[in-house]
Design an enzyme around this catalytic site. Structure first.
Site, PDB file in Angstrom:
ATOM      1  N   ASP A  89      57.643   4.406  58.535  1.00  0.00           N
ATOM      2  CA  ASP A  89      58.541   5.030  59.507  1.00  0.00           C
ATOM      3  C   ASP A  89      58.928   6.424  59.020  1.00  0.00           C
ATOM      4  O   ASP A  89      59.332   6.592  57.868  1.00  0.00           O
ATOM      5  CB  ASP A  89      59.790   4.153  59.644  1.00  0.00           C
ATOM      6  CG  ASP A  89      60.625   4.521  60.846  1.00  0.00           C
ATOM      7  OD1 ASP A  89      60.896   5.730  61.029  1.00  0.00           O
ATOM      8  OD2 ASP A  89      61.021   3.613  61.593  1.00  0.00           O
ATOM      9  N   GLU A 118      54.020 -17.260  66.942  1.00  0.00           N
ATOM     10  CA  GLU A 118      55.276 -16.844  67.570  1.00  0.00           C
ATOM     11  C   GLU A 118      55.159 -15.455  68.199  1.00  0.00           C
ATOM     12  O   GLU A 118      54.653 -14.520  67.580  1.00  0.00           O
ATOM     13  CB  GLU A 118      56.432 -16.804  66.559  1.00  0.00           C
ATOM     14  CG  GLU A 118      57.728 -16.379  67.254  1.00  0.00           C
ATOM     15  CD  GLU A 118      58.895 -16.039  66.336  1.00  0.00           C
ATOM     16  OE1 GLU A 118      59.966 -15.712  66.875  1.00  0.00           O
ATOM     17  OE2 GLU A 118      58.739 -16.083  65.099  1.00  0.00           O
ATOM     18  N   ASP A 139      54.587  -1.236  57.576  1.00  0.00           N
ATOM     19  CA  ASP A 139      55.332  -0.444  58.546  1.00  0.00           C
ATOM     20  C   ASP A 139      55.766   0.849  57.860  1.00  0.00           C
ATOM     21  O   ASP A 139      56.490   0.809  56.866  1.00  0.00           O
ATOM     22  CB  ASP A 139      56.562  -1.265  59.006  1.00  0.00           C
ATOM     23  CG  ASP A 139      57.419  -0.518  60.019  1.00  0.00           C
ATOM     24  OD1 ASP A 139      57.008   0.572  60.459  1.00  0.00           O
ATOM     25  OD2 ASP A 139      58.504  -1.022  60.355  1.00  0.00           O
TER      26      ASP A 139
END
Length: 423
Positions: free
Chosen positions: A113, A46, A111
């Site tokens: 951040d 995807e 991830d």
């Protein structure tokens, strides 16, 4: 290097040029096809595109590199996200019987951040970053990369700058791609130390004996902490900053330090005194690691566990453009990690400007050789185009990463052919 200031309003004009002449489609396809070891691996992947005005298009999938290329050049996405490999082609998910469309595999991703560190950095907040607080990303990469390789045995970890205020890690080993949600959660939990929200004062609690993984992580933190936290962030400078640190030590130590701080203003001496007092306390009461907990609370990587544990979770793609900053999401060279500067990462406006720069004599000569020997214009031209821009070194780094993975694919192909011979 020419200086091209990025203007967000120019993005619709720059993206068509970027996708037509600069995006490294060949390497990108090579990455996500994984050597064709598993049938339909690329075809069942995807992709999602964020278009102008925040139009979000999910469940995109492509049969070939050429199809992907044409669609991206037609849609010119502001942002590209990569998702899972599904049981069926994502673009046909509406035609599949309910319940049978399943996310099967995806890279193990992380991830990190900078906004998650807002309670422990004083230089910036929210989406802002600076060279001072970027050290937190350096620490995060050093700690997590070592653990993924040494503790879990993964070999193919691609670290990528997000384009604005963080970093992503794509663990591309076959074993990582096949991990279940439960296994991904277990890996994330193993790597998570900082727990609790805003209301939690003491977010790191160590038990005795300290786990070897935490000891290894502390080696990294201890290397950066004095310069980064004590001097750079001045965590013991102002009364407000010092009070936050003193809230993490026992009452008797706090009182003694408050008295000491009245006369001693040097932050390094203040930190040295704190360490001495809590270490002395440890000799009388085993198992208190207050100074180590402080260092970890201020510097240890803060993971978004939800991103890591979901197989179907989408993550921003390498070589996507960050619409706010214009910076390209590029691989990070771990051999040069301490020298990596997010403000040196090229913007789309810079690399598009570099395309129009007059060629040097050497580049002209290379062009003539290429034109003479390679008449297949399309792919060859694109390869030459990015090579004349600041993007070149990052594509080369991506190539090196892919070469390392290719050796693994060859090994897989050999294993499969040997098994077939046995039968």
């Amino acid at each position: 290097m020419p200086v091209a200031d990025y203007d967000q309003a120019s993005l619709p004009d720059l993206l068509p040029l970027y996708y037509r002449r600069l995006f490294p489609f060949s390497q990108y396809y090579r990455w996500l096809n994984y050597g064709g070891v598993t049938k339909n691996y690329f075809q069942n992947r995807e992709f999602s595109f964020t278009l102008k005005d925040d139009i979000y298009v999910r469940y995109q999938s492509f049969s070939t590199q050429n199809e992907l290329e044409k669609e991206m050049q037609k849609m010119n996405p502001y942002k590209i996200d990569v998702g899972a490999v599904y049981s069926h082609r994502p673009n046909q998910h509406n035609t599949v019987k309910s319940g049978s469309f399943q996310a099967l595999e995806k890279e193990l991703v992380f991830d990190i951040d900078m906004t998650d560190y807002d309670d422990v950095r004083s230089c910036c907040s929210a989406a802002d970053i600076c060279p001072k607080c970027w050290t937190l990303m350096t620490i995060a990469i050093r700690i997590l990369d070592r653990a993924l390789r040494d503790d879990f045995g993964f070999r193919h970890c691609l670290w990528v700058y997000s384009g604005r205020r963080g970093v992503h890690c794509w663990v591309c080993d076959e074993a990582a791609r096949k991990l279940s949600v439960a296994a991904r959660s277990a890996v994330s939990e193993y790597l998570s130390l900082v727990k609790g929200g805003e209301e939690t004062v003491r977010k790191v609690v160590l038990s005795d004996p300290i786990h070897p993984f935490i000891n290894e992580s502390l080696k990294v933190v201890e290397h950066y902490f004095p310069q980064y936290a004590v001097v750079g962030q001045d965590i013991l400078g102002s009364k407000e900053a010092a009070d936050k640190v003193l809230a993490l030590v026992p009452e008797d130590v706090r009182k003694e330090l408050l008295q000491y701080f009245q006369t001693e203003k040097n932050p390094e001496k203040r930190w040295g005194r704190l360490k001495t007092l809590v270490q002395n306390k440890r000799t009388t009461a085993k198992g208190h690691y207050f100074e180590k907990e402080i260092m970890l609370q201020y510097c240890y990587p803060r993971l978004d566990v939800n991103v890591s544990k979901g197989v179907n979770h989408l993550l921003k793609s390498p070589f996507s453009v960050h619409p706010k900053t214009g910076r390209i999401s590029v691989p990070i060279d771990l051999r040069e990690l301490d020298r990596f500067d997010p403000f040196d990462v090229p913007t789309i406006s810079l690399i598009c400007e570099e395309l129009d720069r007059p060629k040097t004599a050497e580049e002209e000569e290379e062009k003539e050789d290429t034109d003479e020997n390679e008449r297949e214009a399309g792919e060859r031209r694109k390869r030459r185009d990015y090579k004349q821009t600041s993007l070149a070194k990052y594509v080369k780094l991506f190539d090196q990463f892919l070469e390392g993975m290719a050796r693994s694919w060859k090994g897989e192909h050999l294993k499969k052919s040997d098994l077939q011979k046995d039968f």
